[in-house]
Design an enzyme around this catalytic site. Structure first.
Site, PDB file in Angstrom:
ATOM      1  N   SER A   3      57.476  95.556  39.765  1.00  0.00           N
ATOM      2  CA  SER A   3      55.712  95.439  39.323  1.00  0.00           C
ATOM      3  C   SER A   3      55.222  96.265  40.934  1.00  0.00           C
ATOM      4  O   SER A   3      55.723  96.765  41.490  1.00  0.00           O
ATOM      5  CB  SER A   3      55.122  94.158  39.537  1.00  0.00           C
ATOM      6  OG  SER A   3      53.818  93.972  39.573  1.00  0.00           O
ATOM      7  N   TYR A  27      53.858  85.734  43.765  1.00  0.00           N
ATOM      8  CA  TYR A  27      54.151  86.851  42.694  1.00  0.00           C
ATOM      9  C   TYR A  27      54.613  87.949  43.572  1.00  0.00           C
ATOM     10  O   TYR A  27      55.431  88.529  44.104  1.00  0.00           O
ATOM     11  CB  TYR A  27      53.045  87.018  41.704  1.00  0.00           C
ATOM     12  CG  TYR A  27      53.820  88.291  40.803  1.00  0.00           C
ATOM     13  CD1 TYR A  27      54.113  87.400  39.680  1.00  0.00           C
ATOM     14  CD2 TYR A  27      52.926  89.622  40.650  1.00  0.00           C
ATOM     15  CE1 TYR A  27      54.372  88.489  39.045  1.00  0.00           C
ATOM     16  CE2 TYR A  27      53.476  90.222  39.574  1.00  0.00           C
ATOM     17  CZ  TYR A  27      54.463  89.644  38.746  1.00  0.00           C
ATOM     18  OH  TYR A  27      54.927  90.443  37.798  1.00  0.00           O
TER      19      TYR A  27
HETATM   20  N1  LIG Z   1      52.899  91.644  31.964  1.00  0.00           N
HETATM   21  C1  LIG Z   1      52.432  92.042  33.410  1.00  0.00           C
HETATM   22  O1  LIG Z   1      51.195  92.518  32.746  1.00  0.00           O
HETATM   23  C2  LIG Z   1      53.554  93.295  33.921  1.00  0.00           C
HETATM   24  C3  LIG Z   1      53.151  93.615  34.891  1.00  0.00           C
HETATM   25  C4  LIG Z   1      54.630  94.176  35.471  1.00  0.00           C
HETATM   26  C5  LIG Z   1      55.790  93.222  36.076  1.00  0.00           C
HETATM   27  N2  LIG Z   1      55.308  92.884  34.708  1.00  0.00           N
HETATM   28  C6  LIG Z   1      57.264  91.819  35.066  1.00  0.00           C
HETATM   29  O2  LIG Z   1      57.705  92.091  34.495  1.00  0.00           O
HETATM   30  C7  LIG Z   1      59.028  90.629  33.733  1.00  0.00           C
HETATM   31  C8  LIG Z   1      58.371  89.922  32.296  1.00  0.00           C
HETATM   32  O3  LIG Z   1      57.016  89.661  32.287  1.00  0.00           O
HETATM   33  P1  LIG Z   1      56.246  89.347  30.499  1.00  0.00           P
HETATM   34  O4  LIG Z   1      55.094  89.951  30.976  1.00  0.00           O
HETATM   35  O5  LIG Z   1      57.516  90.260  29.589  1.00  0.00           O
HETATM   36  O6  LIG Z   1      56.174  88.083  30.850  1.00  0.00           O
HETATM   37  P2  LIG Z   1      56.659  86.806  29.164  1.00  0.00           P
HETATM   38  O7  LIG Z   1      56.028  85.555  30.169  1.00  0.00           O
HETATM   39  O8  LIG Z   1      56.277  87.274  28.297  1.00  0.00           O
HETATM   40  O9  LIG Z   1      57.959  86.972  30.261  1.00  0.00           O
HETATM   41  C9  LIG Z   1      58.975  86.539  31.394  1.00  0.00           C
HETATM   42  C10 LIG Z   1      60.039  85.588  30.772  1.00  0.00           C
HETATM   43  O10 LIG Z   1      60.506  84.907  31.721  1.00  0.00           O
HETATM   44  C11 LIG Z   1      60.945  83.079  30.855  1.00  0.00           C
HETATM   45  N3  LIG Z   1      60.892  82.425  32.465  1.00  0.00           N
HETATM   46  C12 LIG Z   1      60.384  82.294  33.372  1.00  0.00           C
HETATM   47  N4  LIG Z   1      60.528  81.934  33.529  1.00  0.00           N
HETATM   48  C13 LIG Z   1      61.928  81.223  33.783  1.00  0.00           C
HETATM   49  C14 LIG Z   1      62.556  80.026  33.995  1.00  0.00           C
HETATM   50  N5  LIG Z   1      62.486  79.359  34.647  1.00  0.00           N
HETATM   51  N6  LIG Z   1      64.505  79.878  33.239  1.00  0.00           N
HETATM   52  C15 LIG Z   1      64.265  81.021  32.684  1.00  0.00           C
HETATM   53  N7  LIG Z   1      63.006  81.576  32.337  1.00  0.00           N
HETATM   54  C16 LIG Z   1      61.910  82.000  32.442  1.00  0.00           C
HETATM   55  C17 LIG Z   1      59.819  83.077  30.388  1.00  0.00           C
HETATM   56  O11 LIG Z   1      60.598  81.916  29.422  1.00  0.00           O
HETATM   57  C18 LIG Z   1      59.040  84.453  29.412  1.00  0.00           C
HETATM   58  O12 LIG Z   1      59.982  84.044  28.043  1.00  0.00           O
HETATM   59  C19 LIG Z   1      57.977  89.785  35.143  1.00  0.00           C
HETATM   60  O13 LIG Z   1      58.760  89.863  35.599  1.00  0.00           O
HETATM   61  C20 LIG Z   1      56.985  89.874  34.982  1.00  0.00           C
HETATM   62  O14 LIG Z   1      56.854  90.245  36.328  1.00  0.00           O
HETATM   63  C21 LIG Z   1      55.178  91.319  34.569  1.00  0.00           C
END
Ligand SMILES: NC(=O)c1ccc[n+]([C@@H]2O[C@H](COP(=O)([O-])OP(=O)(O)OC[C@H]3O[C@@H](n4cnc5c(N)ncnc54)[C@H](O)[C@@H]3O)[C@@H](O)[C@H]2O)c1
Length: 270
Positions: free
Chosen positions: A152, A165
């Site tokens: 991120s 985080y």
């Molecule tokens: N959305 C944003 O703005 C953003 C920005 C930068 C980085 N990210 C990173 O991208 C990645 C994906 O995020 P996203 O935005 O698609 O979120 P999201 O919530 O849509 O997806 C995250 C997924 O991780 C799964 N998950 C969470 N805890 C879990 C566990 N204990 N066991 C198995 N699965 C688990 C959830 O069920 C979900 O499907 C993350 O690492 C997040 O930190 C997101």
């Protein structure tokens, strides 16, 4: 101002031709994508499958994960990545690992629940470590592997109220660099992708939490908090992240390792 071929500047420009399907340069490769039930993980799974990879879809959320597995023609593993035993039972014979699963908790440091902090480190740091220590031997044996860690902008910069985080993402950056150094002699690259705010369920949940933390209406959070630091004033689409991940697994990036690619609209240029 640009005009379309009719010379009418107010009319919508013609749509670009649909992109051709990518060459199946990952045919015969197997990928494991964590957190692939939705959001960025699902987009990565679709992109990798579109390039010919067989995808192991891993997530805690069974319904969404099953949908992604069906969409990709991949395999489904429902697993809680906070459980080390479940992580150690994941498929190990994979050529590509996308460490993507994550969760957020927004609270001031002095009120941050320690068990929530520990959970976030287990899912976002310990699980990637456990997955890599089990999958690298297969990659080393075949002389090829790709590790992509969905970090991120918070792996490079801090924000208030996100202690767990930001800590986890900075740790993932370190893990990725060590993987790059150890993997290099074996044809394995490891990189981080560092998005700013991506339009996913995780982000939508954060908007409400940020509204409470900053004491402002939810409607203002995207504009005043999330888009304050990127120079490009829009959210990122999950597909934009997935195309970067696909590129990192493609034929032209074998010399790119130990890097962190900011998809941050200029945030870290400040
Ligand atoms: N959305 C944003 O703005 C953003 C920005 C930068 C980085 N990210 C990173 O991208 C990645 C994906 O995020 P996203 O935005 O698609 O979120 P999201 O919530 O849509 O997806 C995250 C997924 O991780 C799964 N998950 C969470 N805890 C879990 C566990 N204990 N066991 C198995 N699965 C688990 C959830 O069920 C979900 O499907 C993350 O690492 C997040 O930190 C997101």
């Amino acid at each position: 101002m640009q005009s379309n071929p009719n010379g009418d500047a107010s009319a919508a420009a013609p749509l670009p031709a649909p992109a051709p399907a990518p060459a199946p340069f990952l045919a015969g490769r197997t990928a494991l994508v964590t957190g692939a039930a939705g959001g960025i993980g699902r987009a990565c799974a679709l992109a990798l499958a579109g390039a010919g990879a067989h995808v192991h879809v891993v997530d805690l959320a069974e319904e969404g994960a099953r949908r992604t597995a069906e969409e990709t023609g991949g395999s489904l593993t429902v697993a809680d990545l906070s459980d080390p035993a479940a992580v150690d039972a994941l498929p190990a014979e994979v050529d590509i690992v996308v460490n993507n699963a994550g969760l957020q908790h927004v609270a001031p440091l002095h009120e941050f629940p320690p068990e929530r902090f520990a959970l976030i480190q287990r899912v976002m740091v310990e699980a990637p470590f456990r997955i890599l220590r089990r999958t690298l031997p297969h990659m080393y044996a075949h002389g090829w592997g790709r590790v992509v860690n969905i970090s991120s902008v918070h792996g490079l910069r801090a924000s208030a109220f996100k202690a767990a985080y930001v800590t986890a993402k900075h740790a993932l950056e370190g893990l990725s660099k060590v993987t790059a150094l150890e993997g290099a002699p074996h044809g394995v690259t490891s990189n981080c992708v560092n998005p700013a705010f991506v339009d996913t369920p995780l982000l939508r949940n954060q908007i409400a939490a940020q509204a409470a933390a900053h004491g402002m209406p939810e409607a203002d959070v995207v504009r005043r908090v999330m888009l304050e630091r990127p120079a490009i004033k829009r959210l990122i689409a999950p597909e934009e992240v997935a195309q970067t991940v696909l590129w990192l697994c493609g034929p032209h990036t074998g010399y790119l390792t130990g890097a962190s690619l900011p998809l941050d609209g200029g945030w870290t240029s400040h």
